[in-house]
Design an enzyme around this catalytic site. Structure first.
Site, short mmCIF file in Angstrom:
data_model
loop_
_atom_site.label_atom_id
_atom_site.label_comp_id
_atom_site.label_asym_id
_atom_site.label_seq_id
_atom_site.Cartn_x
_atom_site.Cartn_y
_atom_site.Cartn_z
N GLU A 90 0.84 -1.21 0.00
CA GLU A 90 0.00 0.00 0.00
C GLU A 90 0.87 1.26 0.00
OE1 GLU A 90 -1.58 2.91 3.09
OE2 GLU A 90 -2.09 0.87 3.73
N GLU A 119 10.06 2.33 2.16
CA GLU A 119 8.75 2.15 2.77
C GLU A 119 8.64 0.88 3.60
OE1 GLU A 119 6.47 4.50 2.69
OE2 GLU A 119 7.79 5.72 1.43
#
Length: 735
Positions: A134, A207
């Site tokens: 995501e 991330e």
């Protein structure tokens, strides 16, 4: 309102009346405002029924009702067209012909249009792959290869919402805007992000997780774990309530995806590789595994055309194999004990234990059974009149209900949980005994009819409540059920479910008691989970992380260590480099409506001089009331108590009503009474401000007199805050 407030200040406060006389004057103003609102609402030339009819016959609904089952539109086929009059909307279900992608359009005369795309994401380990994915898909895409295009769109868009969410078994990407061109721009960015992301290795490093030197510019400093999601989840696992909820889901649904941590466990995240991330995207972020949702008054055809041309034409249909199988039911109850870190802020260090008893319920795609169980849950634990509140909270054993109390419908099979936190460890069995005894009492005694009516009323008003993010509320509400092939349209038809529920009660007065016996008393699939603090918990977690780090570092060759250092420098350079955002779409001045919509207000004053605003709006038959009282004359020494006053004034009972009866009456007649502190800056003098208290509430049209009566009774007692007469102002909105 600003001009009125200045006029009120110019008149000056009246401070010389007695406390009781001042209170009567203030509340007479409030009552007069309420009476004036009722006169305005009932004296309009257009009946409310006619207003509601016009709302249902809005252009957005009329366009949607023209579609027929079997119609082919921009690569999609219409499967169902269903009006939902209680929400003033029309639902259109479609399927994409080439890929099988599912699509739901909700046509409603609402200018705040919303889009979302949802993927069923079912990880089988706790590496956090759906959570990291995501984050990573939002780091640039084929058409928009800029870092963090979502953030860069903030000053190029008039969006009212942009975000993404990772749940236990799906990932959702929603946005909303009132501008048609902006909708197309954002849709283009979102489609490219989820279906054609760059997924660069450095994005995964940033991330997800990476090994990096403590000083990235000095290869002699020790290597350590870093990464956005890694650090986020380390923080999440220091929240004991969240840890308890995670263990609860993992243990009551242990056979499939719910047995793992979808957000990622800090000790498991470093096991995820870049290749595994890309494979998960290929298998899960595919149109055949997607559910598209649009809401509002923009034409459906334009949405379908853009989605079809920019994304779906580039895919072929696949079988995603992401289904979540039913949980195998247990033949006897289970118990589990876990530990957590100590809470240094706990009121009593010896009372930091949590315990709950949880029961697996029905499949959430059984919409009526889910509706019934959700309602039953509220009857059991909602408010001071509920049996578990009386039995557990008022017993004084703990500080509050256990985390995740009540009905949880976010997984394929719902579950119900009840217990206490802030208890002594030796009271675990006592709590269990109270829960068992309370269930037996409910089966024997049932529920008061007034509580059931109050709850049905609460459900009705919650569904009709018109917030600025109504579309976002809808897409969140249907996400879990639709994710498991449930019917999202049936889920929205709450009037049908309410009628069916009433019929079940009429046919069988013991209907709810039988459900309690079925799902609680006779249900072997129940879990008793307890969690107590361990003073060495965080040290043990740190030791495990250190061992994982040592394992990863020792597995590196000298060449790999050199590459790790060089990639760390490369990531720093990438993060500091200016971005060329010219590829991103942006609104032009010509795309923006030059004039704002004018809202008509009717303004009048009561005989006592209270200003009242009345505003007719399409509010689903819900009335919104707000009143503001200035506190400019309140003595300085009393002002620190204003928040406490606001917190308790609607919960202490009023008039002849006890606090239990008051709570019941509020649920039965309103959508809630709220009191909150209020500070307003003077729009002409930035160094001037006004303090006050805001009274706000909402109710169905028919319950306005009852709502105003409740407010009157709340202030029909002596209160120290109303020793001083205060200026008063009120406003109200109706459908």
């Amino acid at each position: 309102p600003g001009q009125r407030r200045r006029q009120e200040r110019a008149r000056g406060p009246v401070c010389k009346r007695s406390a009781e006389g001042s209170r009567r004057v203030m509340w007479s103003r409030f009552s007069a405002a309420g009476r004036r609102l009722q006169q305005l609402s009932h004296g309009r030339s257009t009946p409310f029924g006619q207003c509601l009819w016009r709302w249902r016959s809005s252009p957005a609904n009329e366009r949607a009702l023209q579609y027929k089952v079997g119609d082919h539109i921009q690569g999609f086929t219409v499967n169902q067209v269903t009006p939902v009059p209680e929400l003033f909307l029309t639902a259109v279900k479609l399927n994409h012909d080439k890929t099988g992608a599912k699509y739901l359009h909700v046509a409603r005369e609402d200018s705040n249009n919303l889009f979302s795309v949802q993927f069923r994401t079912t990880p089988m380990d706790s590496t956090g792959v759906p959570h990291i994915l995501e984050h990573t898909v939002l780091c640039g895409s084929q058409k928009y290869p800029v870092r963090d295009p979502f953030f860069k769109m903030l000053n190029r868009s008039l969006s009212t919402f942009m975000n993404a969410f990772t749940a236990s078994d799906y990932t959702l990407y929603p946005f909303s805007t009132q501008n048609p061109k902006d909708f197309q721009n954002l849709l283009s960015v979102y489609l490219d992000a989820v279906f054609f992301p760059s997924l660069r290795h450095l994005d995964f490093w940033q991330e997800g997780w990476r090994l990096e030197h403590e000083n990235p510019r000095d290869p002699q400093t020790p290597l350590t774990f870093k990464g956005v999601v890694f650090n986020e989840m380390k923080g999440a696992f220091t929240d004991n309530e969240r840890v308890f909820s995670q263990h609860l889901q993992n243990h009551i649904l242990p056979d499939h995806t719910y047995a793992v941590v979808s957000g990622g466990h800090p000790l498991k995240i470093p096991d995820l590789s870049w290749e595994q991330l890309k494979q998960f995207h290929a298998s899960h972020y595919h149109p055949s595994n997607a559910r598209f949702f649009t809401y509002g008054n923009f034409p459906l055809e334009q949405h379908l055309k853009q989605i079809h041309e920019e994304a779906l034409t580039k895919f072929q249909k696949i079988e995603p194999n992401t289904d979540v199988p039913p949980q195998q039911l247990w033949d006897k109850p289970r118990e589990c004990h876990v530990t957590c870190g100590t809470d240094s802020f706990a009121a009593d260090p010896k009372k930091q234990t949590m315990v709950s008893v949880s029961y697996l319920l029905a499949d959430i795609t059984d919409v009526f059974e889910t509706f019934t169980l959700n309602l039953l849950s509220s009857l059991l634990v909602g408010g001071p009149n509920s049996p578990f509140y009386k039995a557990l909270i008022e017993a004084g054993l703990g500080t509050d209900f256990s985390p995740d109390v009540g009905f949880n419908g976010s997984t394929r099979e719902a579950y119900f949980s009840v217990g206490l936190q802030g208890i002594a460890e030796e009271n675990i069995n006592t709590v269990k005994q109270i829960i068992t005894r309370t269930i037996d009492e409910v089966i024997e005694d049932g529920f008061e009819e007034e509580r059931i009516e109050a709850l049905l009323h609460k459900i009705e008003i919650q569904m009709k409540h018109q917030s600025t993010s109504f579309g976002l509320s809808l897409t969140s509400y249907i996400a879990s059920c639709w994710n498991h092939e449930g019917d999202p349209v049936n889920l929205l038809k709450f009037a049908d479910k309410t009628a069916q529920f009433r019929e079940c009660l009429k046919e069988d007065p013991y209907f709810l008691q039988r459900k309690v016996k079925q799902y609680f008393k006779d249900n072997p699939h129940q879990l008793t989970l307890s969690m107590s603090p361990d003073e060495g918990f965080y040290d043990k977690q740190a030791a495990l992380e250190a061992a994982k780090l040592k394992e990863k570092v020792e597995a590196l060759s000298e060449e790999e260590k050199k590459q790790t250092y060089e990639k760390g420098l490369e990531l720093m350079d990438l993060q500091s480099k200016p971005q060329d955002t010219s590829c991103l779409p942006a609104l032009k001045v010509s795309d923006i409506e030059p004039r704002i919509i004018f809202t008509e207000l009717e303004t009048s004053r009561t005989a006592e001089g209270v200003p009242v605003q009345y505003c007719a709006q399409p509010t689903n038959g819900v009335l919104y009331f707000r009143a503001v009282s200035s506190l400019n004359t309140l003595p300085e020494e009393l002002r620190p108590y204003v928040p406490l006053f606001c917190s308790v004034i609607t919960k202490m009972g009023c008039g002849a009503l006890s606090y239990r009866e008051q709570a019941q009456e509020i649920d039965l007649k309103t959508g809630g009474l709220s009191v909150s502190p209020h500070i307003t800056v003077d729009d002409s003098h930035l160094d001037a401000y006004e303090q006050g208290v805001v009274f706000s509430s909402l109710c169905l049209d028919r319950n306005l007199p009852d709502m105003m009566r409740l407010w009157t009774e709340i202030f029909n007692v002596y209160c120290i805050f109303w020793k001083i007469t205060v200026p008063f102002y009120s406003e109200c909105s109706f459908s």
